[in-house]
Write an enzyme that holds these catalytic residues in place. Structure first.
Site, PDB file in Angstrom:
ATOM      1  N   GLN A  47      -8.313  -6.397  -3.570  1.00 51.72           N
ATOM      2  CA  GLN A  47      -7.681  -6.562  -2.260  1.00 51.72           C
ATOM      3  C   GLN A  47      -6.152  -6.589  -2.414  1.00 51.72           C
ATOM      4  O   GLN A  47      -5.621  -7.409  -3.146  1.00 51.72           O
ATOM      5  CB  GLN A  47      -8.189  -7.861  -1.626  1.00 51.72           C
ATOM      6  CG  GLN A  47      -7.653  -8.133  -0.246  1.00 51.72           C
ATOM      7  CD  GLN A  47      -8.066  -7.055   0.747  1.00 51.72           C
ATOM      8  OE1 GLN A  47      -9.187  -6.573   0.718  1.00 51.72           O
ATOM      9  NE2 GLN A  47      -7.140  -6.645   1.590  1.00 51.72           N
ATOM     10  N   ASP A  83     -12.036   2.807  -3.828  1.00 46.75           N
ATOM     11  CA  ASP A  83     -10.852   2.980  -2.973  1.00 46.75           C
ATOM     12  C   ASP A  83     -10.201   4.353  -3.192  1.00 46.75           C
ATOM     13  O   ASP A  83      -9.400   4.798  -2.376  1.00 46.75           O
ATOM     14  CB  ASP A  83      -9.820   1.879  -3.275  1.00 46.75           C
ATOM     15  CG  ASP A  83      -9.789   0.812  -2.180  1.00 46.75           C
ATOM     16  OD1 ASP A  83     -10.313   1.069  -1.076  1.00 46.75           O
ATOM     17  OD2 ASP A  83      -9.228  -0.268  -2.428  1.00 46.75           O
ATOM     18  N   LYS A 108     -15.745  -7.256   5.147  1.00 46.86           N
ATOM     19  CA  LYS A 108     -16.340  -6.330   4.187  1.00 46.86           C
ATOM     20  C   LYS A 108     -17.714  -6.830   3.735  1.00 46.86           C
ATOM     21  O   LYS A 108     -18.698  -6.102   3.673  1.00 46.86           O
ATOM     22  CB  LYS A 108     -15.360  -6.189   3.008  1.00 46.86           C
ATOM     23  CG  LYS A 108     -15.713  -5.253   1.938  1.00 46.86           C
ATOM     24  CD  LYS A 108     -16.452  -5.844   0.743  1.00 46.86           C
ATOM     25  CE  LYS A 108     -16.315  -7.307   0.503  1.00 46.86           C
ATOM     26  NZ  LYS A 108     -17.462  -7.897  -0.214  1.00 46.86           N
TER      27      LYS A 108
END
Lengths: 371, 371
Positions: free
Chosen positions: B175, B198, B131
């Protein structure tokens, strides 16, 4: 008998809908139903079974698509069991009354519902009156604010804020539609999540959509549909369910609720090319599209359970009112194919306000930690 | 060629899945894919069409279920167009780079993404590394907090709170999975709605589900699926779409996105009794179930477009790694029936992180009112 009450679907499906209702939501139309008289039943009256006791124990995950079980066709000419929403709603109100009494005795708390009404729409006023009456019958305190149509959004928000803070209020309902100068989304989002008894807050909808999350409230009409399925012992798990209509207040949450109970859902809407073909695959049909008599007999799989949420006015010169109410389902045809069906009126309609009372009681119990 | 890469579905569908992944989410599995090499294409490589320009103009609402149009089968032996997610993702990253440069020049603002990593799972660390690399390539600042596995939930919440307030941070990603002593729901709900890149916040999901509402962010993987459909000019409106899997992060939001674009959706899941029968009705299939090679050729309607979200490890003694990656779709069979299909790897996988970058840029633009 059916034709006396509901008219001929082939003609009434082409009947002119009365323009009065074109801009109102299905949910609002429900709210008008409360003072109506008991529906004339087309099948035999069955006493609804208590709670989920009758839920049939057999597993359906291995069998492809059996006909729904707990409701049987009559011998002789097939005729669906009439799902008697009026009777179920009464039973639920009785249960709520008893619970409220118990809660009051144990804690001194009485559940309270606040309604904010803006403007002078006759239908809205009727609904608020009916709501107050229903609250009174079960022992819920009701609070009402009636503002003129030219009130500002800020005034409405001020009352919402006061009700959000008021410990005597456990549910807040903003009567829709609001005057056009107000932003409905702003107003609805201002209602505290903990008092959103209509279940329209996007946070509640999000939690309804997500697995392993629990919404605080479920919107009243689809909750009423599910309650009818439960109380008539209709098995949902593993069944094909088709929801017709994708509104925020009925179709979409109904589909999410069915999926939460492990139905395999399809959602039919105005852009669907072969709605009848998809609907014919369903063991459970929930019709919430607002179009008179749209679902004909040949849309329905034999033995399916049909929940008709639509309430449509069609012209009827023989009626003293000049109109009659029909559902989205052509009752006279579908009752010969389905194993169970809700009538209009007297099906889903009475369940909506019963679920509002139920949500208000649940809110009071949660806030006061009473089980 | 197909069998070289993907093995024989009839055996590999029975292949033992490596236990390592049984508890991880599909989304997490994606994240491992980034360093993989370019997929070997089974059909001809097609340059993805820019944006929605190719969207076919014909209306489908009147025709029952025509085959999806914009992707054509090859002459000779039927073979689906390969939807090249890797190439599309690269194109999107290039577009994002250019936009970020323009924004920096015009406003001085550089988008920032913060990642919170708790514990030492190798996969999670790999993803966070990838990422960061991807952020670097497009010009997004990345911020990382790495906490030991025995950290308290409060510590995680403290960092979330700091990132929520930090004007240099426009997106926050926690995460997953978190250590088991933490409440995932509490942690995810603490991320500011405005920085929830997200798209997992229930308020975002609720707004995704509701008509006339707009979520601030759409979850990355289903957004990537839609982007592939758009960029390959697949017509969605009025089409039958079947989503297999109902997870919060892929299946459910994918279905809601398809419905927002007027597809008629059905959602197939583990309790569905005849999944293949329903899937065979679909013009568009999105498979997100996490079961190797589950969808065989006979599940697919000829001409359907198939998006394979699954990424499953199956044993492969001939591979130096001892395993190979396969999708939920039996590629070698389905590519002969479908009109277009995503490969695994190199299909949906690379799109997930591209959409994360896209969401982060969109957030920075919104916060700084840059259009």
């Amino acid at each position: 008998m059916a034709s006396t009450l509901f008219g001929d679907c082939s003609t009434s499906s082409a009947a002119r809908l009365l323009p009065l209702h074109r801009h109102t939501t299905i949910s609002l139309l429900f709210r008008r139903l409360l003072p109506q008289s008991l529906p004339r039943q087309l099948g035999p009256s069955r006493t609804p079974t208590s709670l989920r006791a009758l839920s049939f124990p057999y597993s359906t995950s291995s069998s492809p698509s059996p006909a729904p079980p707990a409701v049987a066709s009559l011998a002789g000419e097939a005729s669906a069991t009439v799902i008697d929403g009026k009777a179920v709603a009464k039973k639920i109100r009785d249960e709520i009354s008893a619970e409220i009494l118990g809660m009051k005795e144990a804690t001194g708390v009485v559940p309270g519902l606040a309604v904010i009404l803006v403007g002078d729409r006759a239908e809205s006023a009727t609904y608020v009156r009916n709501k107050k009456k229903a609250c009174g019958h079960v022992g819920i305190n009701s609070f009402e604010v009636h503002l003129p149509a030219n009130s500002s959004e800020e005034e409405v928000l001020k009352y919402i804020s006061e009700f959000n803070a008021d410990p005597n209020v456990h549910g807040i309902l903003v009567q829709l539609p609001l005057p056009s100068h107000m932003n409905e989304q702003n107003v609805l989002n201002a209602v505290s999540m903990e008092k959103d008894v209509d279940g329209f807050h996007p946070l509640n909808i999000g939690q309804l959509a997500m697995r392993d999350r629990e919404p605080l409230f479920v919107p009243c009409t689809p909750k009423g549909c599910m309650e009818l399925l439960h109380r008539y012992g209709v098995n949902i798990k593993g069944k094909r369910a088709v929801v017709i209509g994708r509104s925020n207040i009925v179709g979409m949450p109904a589909a999410l609720l069915l999926q939460r109970e492990d139905a395999t859902i399809s959602i039919v809407h105005s852009r669907t090319s072969s709605p009848e073909e998809i609907t014919r695959q369903a063991d459970i049909v929930i019709a919430a599209v607002g179009q008179a008599n749209m679902l004909r007999g040949n849309w329905i799989k034999p033995g399916a359970v049909v929940i008709d949420v639509g309430i449509n006015r069609v012209e009827d010169p023989t009626s003293p009112r000049g109109y009659k109410l029909v559902g989205d389902v052509c009752y006279e045809e579908v009752c010969k194919v389905a194993s169970a069906i809700t009538p209009v009126p007297g099906g889903v309609g009475p369940m909506t306000i019963a679920m509002l009372l139920s949500n208000t009681l649940a809110s009071a119990k949660r806030i006061h930690n009473f089980h």
